[in-house]
Design an enzyme around this catalytic site. Structure first.
Site, PDB file in Angstrom:
ATOM      1  N   SER A 137       0.843  -1.192   0.000  1.00  0.00           N
ATOM      2  CA  SER A 137       0.000   0.000   0.000  1.00  0.00           C
ATOM      3  C   SER A 137       0.877   1.239   0.000  1.00  0.00           C
ATOM      4  CB  SER A 137      -0.896   0.022   1.246  1.00  0.00           C
ATOM      5  OG  SER A 137      -1.581   1.254   1.365  1.00  0.00           O
ATOM      6  N   TYR A 147      -0.435  -0.304  10.482  1.00  0.00           N
ATOM      7  CA  TYR A 147      -0.731  -0.589   9.081  1.00  0.00           C
ATOM      8  C   TYR A 147       0.377  -0.081   8.173  1.00  0.00           C
ATOM      9  CZ  TYR A 147      -3.467  -1.312   4.848  1.00  0.00           C
ATOM     10  OH  TYR A 147      -3.905  -1.758   3.622  1.00  0.00           O
TER      11      TYR A 147
END
Length: 261
Positions: A137, A147
């Site tokens: 990502s 994350y």
């Protein structure tokens, strides 16, 4: 007939990968936790004429990961394309006394990516052909808690795996999407109203970018010219500015964790 295995293949980007690979003529092996979603997705793909195998597996369970390893390394039923996609959004503070969400993130999005990618790499190297696509990502360039750290690891791991498998016929690609129109954000409890429309990209475009990059042997791919330009700038900003931006984005997110696998 060529076969692709997709983890988290019943929703979000995983489902889009499965559909795109089916259109390219691949048979599918779908890996996910939810048996009802597996059955539904398998029925959809079989209706298009593809053969579909399902594996119910929770990738936070190491025994389940071993089951997927066995499928990836089955010499009699080779996997030609492996999409390491399963994952979830995590917004539990790094200072939380309860590390359960972080522990699960490490199991699903680091350890299983490492173990399954290694298994696929060994099997494909022995045949001299294959492709591994790891879903990272653009958040990996930011500073948004676990994350970001996990997705930065996936990017770095993919580059290392690509170096290790160079010259073997095995291609390794890290796909780094940004804000993509899927159910991921709703299921992860992420507020998206503050994200400008110009920053959203289509899931189909994202998947096609990843597949084309893999076919060309590219290791890192950021879908869409907009995000390539945006994160070219981000990579050259002072890290203090990146942390400030990350704080602004993180403030709109809830303290929750939901799977998109």
């Amino acid at each position: 007939m060529a076969t692709a295995l997709v983890t988290g293949g019943t929703s979000g980007l995983g489902a889009e990968f499965a559909r795109a690979l089916a259109r390219r003529g691949y048979d599918l092996v779908l890996v996910a936790r939810n048996p009802e979603r597996l059955d539904s997705m398998a029925a959809e793909l079989r209706a298009s004429g593809r053969s579909v195998e399902t594996l119910r597996a929770d990738l936070s369970d190491r025994a389940d990961v071993d089951v997927v390893v066995d499928r990836l390394t089955d010499v009699a039923r080779p996997i030609d394309v492996f999409v390491n996609n399963a994952g979830f959004g995590i917004h539990t503070p790094l200072t939380s006394a309860d590390t359960t969400a972080h522990d699960r993130a490490i199991e699903v999005m680091i350890r299983s990516v490492l173990v399954l990618g290694g298994a696929a790499g060994r099997a494909m190297r022995a045949r001299g052909d294959g492709a591994i696509i790891n879903v990272s990502s653009v958040a990996g360039y930011m500073a948004m808690g676990s994350y970001s750290a996990v997705k930065a690891w996936v990017r770095s791991y993919s580059e290392g795996l690509a170096v290790e498998l160079r010259g073997t016929g095995v291609r390794v690609t890290a796909l780094m999407p940004g804000w993509v129109h899927t159910e991921f954000h709703d299921r992860a409890g992420i507020t998206t109203n503050s994200i400008p429309n110009a920053l959203w990209i289509d899931a189909g475009l994202t998947i096609e970018s990843g597949l084309r990059a893999s076919e060309k042997g590219r290791v890192l791919v950021i879908p869409s010219a907009r995000f390539k330009f945006l994160f070219f700038i981000v990579r050259h900003l002072p890290r203090g500015v990146v942390r400030w931006i990350s704080g602004k984005i993180s403030s709109s997110r809830s303290n929750s964790v939901e799977t998109h696998a």
